[in-house]
Design an enzyme around this catalytic site. Structure first.
Site, short mmCIF file in Angstrom:
data_model
loop_
_atom_site.label_atom_id
_atom_site.label_comp_id
_atom_site.label_asym_id
_atom_site.label_seq_id
_atom_site.Cartn_x
_atom_site.Cartn_y
_atom_site.Cartn_z
N LYS A 108 0.84 -1.20 0.00
CA LYS A 108 0.00 0.00 0.00
C LYS A 108 0.88 1.25 0.00
CE LYS A 108 -4.08 1.93 2.26
NZ LYS A 108 -5.14 1.71 3.28
N SER A 144 -9.46 2.81 1.68
CA SER A 144 -8.30 3.39 1.01
C SER A 144 -7.37 2.34 0.40
CB SER A 144 -7.52 4.26 1.99
OG SER A 144 -7.05 3.50 3.09
N SER A 150 -11.06 0.72 5.65
CA SER A 150 -10.20 0.75 4.47
C SER A 150 -9.66 -0.60 4.03
CB SER A 150 -9.03 1.71 4.70
OG SER A 150 -9.49 3.04 4.71
#
Length: 482
Positions: free
Chosen positions: A74, A149, A173
């Protein structure tokens, strides 16, 4: 092939790391330009690593649990020597000199880093777009959001660009993008996965965790990520390997509570509830008792909003002072909310979170698991910033449409998003299963049993007409097909 199958085949020599990586690279080159899930790619360096693994392979040499698996991290996690932008122009050229613990552990377990997964600006919000890399699209319908996210991670998994991926979760997320993209996302108990470096290392709201296409694969990655580390004061002592499968669920007699909207406290689209309703039969067929019930979570929404705003001001207040013009309005608003808080506000939020913990503890004396929708909406139009209305109720800010998973974050309970259903138009809808604190193994067991009974996760995006002429004119060629 699943991640579990792939790494087993590379460890025993049936497949080479180079073969596995080459297959993923071919798919990345074909599909990533359409969905924009992976960023900061360095495929040449990844291939060098794969070749080195193959040269060093020996059947008698111990190999890590993620041996040879291509992965991307990420883009909010520091990765040594790899551009880490956090989806912000402020950090567009930032190249860290150290790895986050999550990255470090995955590398040490044998995974091969190919790049990063796209995120919203600074990881804020549940829709993945930013001014550095642009918009990530949903592989099941690229006109729709992939969530966030950890949206780049979920989209990459769904499109079979990587077999495993890491993510993080404050208000949903890990879970929301998993639901939107028909993959698995596990939010662990705070401290289950250690986190370093961190600005405020004692925080309980944000966690790191695994994403994968199956429960077995999510458990495999959790077994690598979990376990103590002296750099993380919140880290729990249970060794990671205890979370690995196989998962033998003792479901007959399990007491499961189902709540479509947490006792009417959050609006949920009718399409979400209608898609999930038939899936509940899987639990009764597995011998569980099912009742509609929910814990008393009064005050949880306000608690989340307070603790999140406080956390953002701590972490990002300096950026507001120095780079206000480079921050999106939602980020400015949320950081300024944190600045407006008083000590009393924060103290009351801490007290309320304690009360919520005890209400959940009492609830789990009556039930073994709680199941709910993951998201209040189905994957929405990718071109909008966020849903401004849910089931006729106006959403005043970019957080409200994700109130259901963010309320669960406040409880400190582990929660998993598991593929469950599709709308008539083919949009994925995930089911959220919530367990008592620190009960990740039991959560993985019940999720695996549901996965085997339901099988929605086996329904893949189908490639149709991905010719260069279609891509050139913007035709989006990944469509859901049963």
């Amino acid at each position: 092939m699943t991640a579990t199958e792939l790494t087993a085949s590379m460890r025993d020599g049936t497949l080479s790391a180079r073969e596995v990586l080459a297959a993923h690279i071919e798919r990345i080159e074909h599909i990533n330009p359409i969905i924009n899930a992976l960023v900061a790619l360095d495929l040449d360096k990844a291939m060098d690593q794969a070749i080195l693994l193959d040269k060093q392979w020996n059947k008698n040499t111990p190999k890590g649990p993620l041996y040879g698996l291509p992965t991307a991290h990420k883009d909010i996690l520091p990765t040594k020597g790899i551009r880490t932008t956090r989806g912000s122009t402020i950090f567009a050229n930032d190249i860290p000199t150290t790895d986050h613990i999550v990255v470090e552990r995955m590398k040490n377990a044998g995974a091969i880093t190919i790049g990063k997964t796209n995120v919203p600006e600074l990881g804020l919000g549940s829709h993945t777009f930013n001014d550095v890399y642009g918009l990530t699209r949903n592989p099941y319908n690229p006109t729709r959001s992939a969530g966030g996210s950890s949206g780049g991670a979920a989209a990459a998994l769904a499109a079979r660009l990587v077999p495993i991926a890491d993510g993080s979760d404050t208000g949903g997320s890990l879970r929301n993008p998993a639901s939107f993209c028909n993959v698995v996302g596990l939010r662990p108990t705070p401290g289950r996965v250690p986190s370093w470096p961190e600005t405020a290392a004692w925080g309980r709201l944000s966690v790191k965790g695994p994403m994968a296409r199956t429960v077995d694969d999510a458990g495999l990655l959790l077994s690598v990520l979990a376990g103590p580390d002296p750099r993380s004061p919140m880290a729990l002592d249970t060794p990671g390997h205890s979370f690995q499968g196989p998962y033998i669920a003792k479901l007959p007699g399990s007491r499961i509570a189902w709540s479509p909207d947490l006792n009417g406290t959050v609006p949920v689209e009718s399409d979400v509830i209608a898609a999930l309703a038939p899936t509940l039969d899987a639990f009764t067929n597995l011998g569980c008792t099912l009742a509609e019930a929910a814990p008393d979570l009064e005050g949880a929404a306000r608690t989340f909003e307070t603790l999140r705003a406080w956390q953002l001001e701590n972490a990002l207040g300096g950026l507001l002072d120095q780079h206000r013009d480079q921050l999106k309005p939602d980020a400015v608003w949320n950081i300024e909310q944190g600045r407006d808080l008083t000590g009393k506000d924060i103290g009351q939020a801490e007290i309320m979170q304690t009360r919520i913990h005890h209400r959940m503890r009492e609830f789990f004396e009556r039930y073994d698991f709680l199941i709910t929708p993951v998201s209040q909406v189905v994957p929405f139009d990718a071109e909008i910033t966020y849903p401004t209305e849910v089931n006729g109720q106006a959403m005043d800010n970019y957080l409200e449409w994700m109130r259901l998973p963010s309320i669960i974050s406040v409880t400190g309970c582990p929660a998993i998003s598991i593929p469950a259903a599709f709308t008539p138009s083919g949009l994925p809808v995930g089911l959220q299963i919530i367990a008592p604190p620190r009960a990740e193994k039991e959560l993985l067991q019940v999720a695996h049993a549901f996965e085997q009974a339901n099988r929605a996760g086996t329904l893949l995006p189908r490639e149709i007409g991905l010719g260069p002429e279609l891509t050139k004119v913007g035709a989006l060629g990944l469509r859901y097909d049963i």
